[in-house]
Design a protein around this motif. Structure first.
Motif, short mmCIF file in Angstrom:
data_model
loop_
_atom_site.label_atom_id
_atom_site.label_comp_id
_atom_site.label_asym_id
_atom_site.label_seq_id
_atom_site.Cartn_x
_atom_site.Cartn_y
_atom_site.Cartn_z
N ILE A 236 -8.40 5.43 -1.13
CA ILE A 236 -7.51 6.34 -1.88
C ILE A 236 -8.27 7.64 -2.13
O ILE A 236 -9.47 7.61 -2.45
CB ILE A 236 -7.13 5.70 -3.24
CG1 ILE A 236 -6.19 4.53 -3.03
CG2 ILE A 236 -6.52 6.73 -4.19
CD1 ILE A 236 -5.77 3.84 -4.31
N CYS A 263 -2.82 -2.43 -12.29
CA CYS A 263 -3.15 -2.60 -10.87
C CYS A 263 -3.06 -4.10 -10.56
O CYS A 263 -3.71 -4.90 -11.21
CB CYS A 263 -4.58 -2.10 -10.61
SG CYS A 263 -5.16 -2.55 -8.96
N PRO A 264 -2.24 -4.47 -9.58
CA PRO A 264 -2.01 -5.91 -9.35
C PRO A 264 -3.24 -6.66 -8.87
O PRO A 264 -3.28 -7.89 -8.94
CB PRO A 264 -0.92 -5.91 -8.27
CG PRO A 264 -0.98 -4.58 -7.62
CD PRO A 264 -1.47 -3.63 -8.66
N THR A 265 -4.26 -5.95 -8.38
CA THR A 265 -5.43 -6.66 -7.85
C THR A 265 -6.71 -6.32 -8.61
O THR A 265 -7.81 -6.53 -8.10
CB THR A 265 -5.62 -6.33 -6.36
OG1 THR A 265 -5.64 -4.91 -6.21
CG2 THR A 265 -4.52 -6.90 -5.51
N ALA A 267 -8.20 -3.59 -9.09
CA ALA A 267 -9.10 -2.78 -8.25
C ALA A 267 -9.60 -1.53 -8.98
O ALA A 267 -10.38 -0.77 -8.42
CB ALA A 267 -8.36 -2.37 -6.98
N LEU A 268 -9.14 -1.32 -10.21
CA LEU A 268 -9.49 -0.08 -10.90
C LEU A 268 -10.35 -0.36 -12.13
O LEU A 268 -10.15 -1.36 -12.82
CB LEU A 268 -8.21 0.65 -11.36
CG LEU A 268 -7.22 1.04 -10.27
CD1 LEU A 268 -5.93 1.56 -10.89
CD2 LEU A 268 -7.82 2.11 -9.36
N CYS A 283 -7.75 -3.10 -3.09
CA CYS A 283 -6.48 -2.38 -3.26
C CYS A 283 -5.47 -2.87 -2.21
O CYS A 283 -5.80 -3.00 -1.04
CB CYS A 283 -6.73 -0.90 -3.09
SG CYS A 283 -5.24 0.07 -2.88
N VAL A 284 -4.25 -3.15 -2.66
CA VAL A 284 -3.21 -3.60 -1.72
C VAL A 284 -2.20 -2.48 -1.44
O VAL A 284 -1.10 -2.73 -0.96
CB VAL A 284 -2.49 -4.87 -2.21
CG1 VAL A 284 -3.39 -6.07 -2.09
CG2 VAL A 284 -1.97 -4.70 -3.63
N ARG A 285 -2.58 -1.24 -1.74
CA ARG A 285 -1.74 -0.05 -1.41
C ARG A 285 -0.35 -0.14 -2.03
O ARG A 285 0.65 0.16 -1.38
CB ARG A 285 -1.60 0.13 0.10
CG ARG A 285 -2.78 0.75 0.82
CD ARG A 285 -3.98 -0.11 0.81
NE ARG A 285 -5.06 0.46 1.63
CZ ARG A 285 -6.33 0.13 1.48
NH1 ARG A 285 -6.70 -0.71 0.54
NH2 ARG A 285 -7.23 0.66 2.25
N CYS A 286 -0.28 -0.57 -3.31
CA CYS A 286 1.04 -0.73 -3.93
C CYS A 286 1.62 0.58 -4.43
O CYS A 286 2.80 0.66 -4.75
CB CYS A 286 0.96 -1.73 -5.08
SG CYS A 286 0.27 -1.01 -6.58
N MET A 287 0.80 1.61 -4.54
CA MET A 287 1.21 2.96 -4.95
C MET A 287 1.25 3.17 -6.46
O MET A 287 1.48 4.29 -6.93
CB MET A 287 2.58 3.38 -4.38
CG MET A 287 2.65 3.59 -2.90
SD MET A 287 1.63 4.94 -2.28
CE MET A 287 2.38 6.38 -2.98
N HIS A 288 1.06 2.11 -7.27
CA HIS A 288 1.28 2.29 -8.70
C HIS A 288 0.38 3.39 -9.31
O HIS A 288 0.86 4.31 -9.96
CB HIS A 288 1.09 0.99 -9.48
CG HIS A 288 1.16 1.22 -10.96
ND1 HIS A 288 2.34 1.55 -11.58
CD2 HIS A 288 0.19 1.29 -11.91
CE1 HIS A 288 2.10 1.77 -12.87
NE2 HIS A 288 0.80 1.62 -13.09
N CYS A 289 -0.94 3.28 -9.09
CA CYS A 289 -1.84 4.24 -9.74
C CYS A 289 -1.55 5.66 -9.24
O CYS A 289 -1.60 6.62 -10.01
CB CYS A 289 -3.30 3.86 -9.51
SG CYS A 289 -3.76 3.77 -7.77
FE1 SF4 Z 1 -4.28 -0.96 -7.51
FE2 SF4 Z 1 -1.96 -0.37 -6.33
FE3 SF4 Z 1 -3.64 1.63 -7.05
FE4 SF4 Z 1 -4.26 -0.01 -5.00
S1 SF4 Z 1 -2.54 1.45 -5.10
S2 SF4 Z 1 -5.64 0.62 -6.67
S3 SF4 Z 1 -3.40 -1.97 -5.69
S4 SF4 Z 1 -2.57 0.20 -8.43
#
Ligand code: SF4
Length: 421
Positions: A236, A263-265, A267-268, A283-289
């Protein structure tokens, strides 16, 4: 001559709530369009009886096997004539929108002018099919109406057991999250499958949807038989100065509560100096952050797409989400687009040959098993396809080592050659 109107007390009720009602719009149209007056009358009847009174049939335009949804009234009086003669026919014309649904005002005005001339004036932009739904025309005016829209460059959408109108999100033109050229992918797929779109010959419907990132504005995971979703595979991009500014503005608690812990995993993590650590391997690329900290974070630089297969709404076995079949495919060169098209062709061909009648791809995969499907379309098994870790420890594991070795060899080759997926 006085306009014939029907009493619609139940429908009128729908105008009394706080929100704008479709009834108000239809009444406005009914001023000039007898067909809409008839439809309102029929709708009131349906509300009273709690029953729909439209039946299908066969209506179309020359050269096309689908694209028009026929609707004839079933409500007849004692002498067998339609109870609401103005709405005896109320067909829908599905018109394919431009990729990404980009229009200019002039085009929209022209479309409305044609529709006003031949149809009811009622338009839905856009149905879940992706089409512009021009609702309410009789068979007599249909061909001319379509010809004029066709002259403008618009084509009929799909209907029935066929490849359906594709959908793509608004894309890079207006969205900084875009990770692929959605419009190019969309156009490529639609153009390649045009024959399957206009001449229904598949076991059931097949939908392509393209979203530029995992926010999935096209609902492709839930709705597309083949979903193409933009993503990235490096790190990212983080502007730590902007992270600090965000933390200063919102406070550490807000960032921890709304970004880090969501963050679902996991990772932050937020450092003492208000910078953000990102564990990109988790990171599973969920887009949340990225959605929350739009200035500070953005997708990585090595962009491409993930392909999922089998999403659909309810039918035989309930709602299904798409399953990842290609975790990452770089979309830079023409060959990458060719590869994506090849995958799509394999999947549609396999579907055409192996699905039961009225069975979607997702249901077919459930029936025959993902492994058989992957083998059939020539895709390699990948750990990213695991939907959920096993919860039972009693499993046969022969062949696993071989598969794992195959996967490692493939990944090594990819990293050496720089190729993707
Ligand atoms: Fe976490 Fe999703 Fe951000 Fe990746 S994109 S760091 S999984 S919140």
């Amino acid at each position: 001559m006085a306009k014939k109107t029907y009493d619609t007390p139940k429908i009128d009720e729908l105008e009394s709530g706080p929100w704008p009602s479709f009834v108000t719009g239809m009444k406005r149209l009914a001023e000039d369009k007898p067909m809409i007056r008839g439809v309102l009358g029929q709708l009131e009847h349906s509300y009273n009886d709690r029953k729909g009174y439209w039946k299908g049939g066969t209506v179309g335009v020359y050269g096309y096997g689908g694209g028009v949804i026929p609707r004839f009234t079933e409500l007849k009086n004692e002498s067998g004539d339609p109870m609401f003669p103005e709405a005896a026919e109320f067909h829908t014309v599905r018109i394919m929108p431009s990729a990404g649904m980009h229009y200019d005002t002039k085009t929209l005005r022209e479309l409305c002018k044609v529709w006003d001339k031949y149809g009811s004036g009622l338009v839905a932009m856009h149905g879940q099919t992706g089409d512009i739904m021009f609702q309410g025309i009789d068979a007599e005016n249909l061909q001319q109406c379509f010809d004029e829209m066709n002259e403008m460059g618009f084509d009929l959408g799909g209907a029935g057991p066929a490849v359906r109108t594709g959908m793509s999100c608004v894309g890079a033109a207006r969205c900084e999250h875009s990770c692929c050229n959605e419009q190019r992918i969309h156009r490529m797929l639609v153009n390649a499958f045009l024959d399957d779109l206009h001449r229904p010959s598949l076991p059931y419907k097949f939908k392509f949807k393209v979203s530029g990132c995992a926010n999935d504005c096209m609902n492709s995971i839930e709705r597309a038989d083949m979903a193409v979703i933009g993503t990235w595979r490096d790190a990212i991009q983080a502007d730590q100065e902007e992270v600090k500014a965000f933390v200063k503005d919102k406070g550490r608690k807000y960032v921890v509560d709304n970004v880090v812990t969501r963050c679902p995993t996991n990772a932050l993590s937020l450092n003492d100096d208000d910078t953000l650590d990102i564990d990109n391997r988790s990171c599973v690329r969920c887009m949340h952050c990225i959605n929350v900290m739009t200035k500070a974070l953005s997708p990585g630089k090595e962009k491409g797409v993930t392909v999922l297969v089998g999403g659909k709404r309810t039918l035989k076995i309930g709602d299904l989400f798409g399953t990842v079949v290609v975790p990452f495919l770089r979309m830079e060169k023409d060959e990458d687009y060719d590869r994506l098209l090849e995958i799509a062709q394999e999947i549609v061909d396999f579907f055409a040959e192996n699905a039961l009648e009225h069975e979607r791809v997702g249901e077919m995969i459930e029936r025959i098993g993902l492994v058989n499907f992957l083998e059939g379309v020539g895709l390699e098994v990948d750990p990213n396809m695991v939907r959920h870790p096993r919860t039972i420890s009693y499993v046969l594991t022969h062949d696993w080592d071989e598969e794992a070795e195959k996967w490692h060899r493939r990944k090594q080759m990819e990293s050496e050659t720089g190729s993707a997926s």
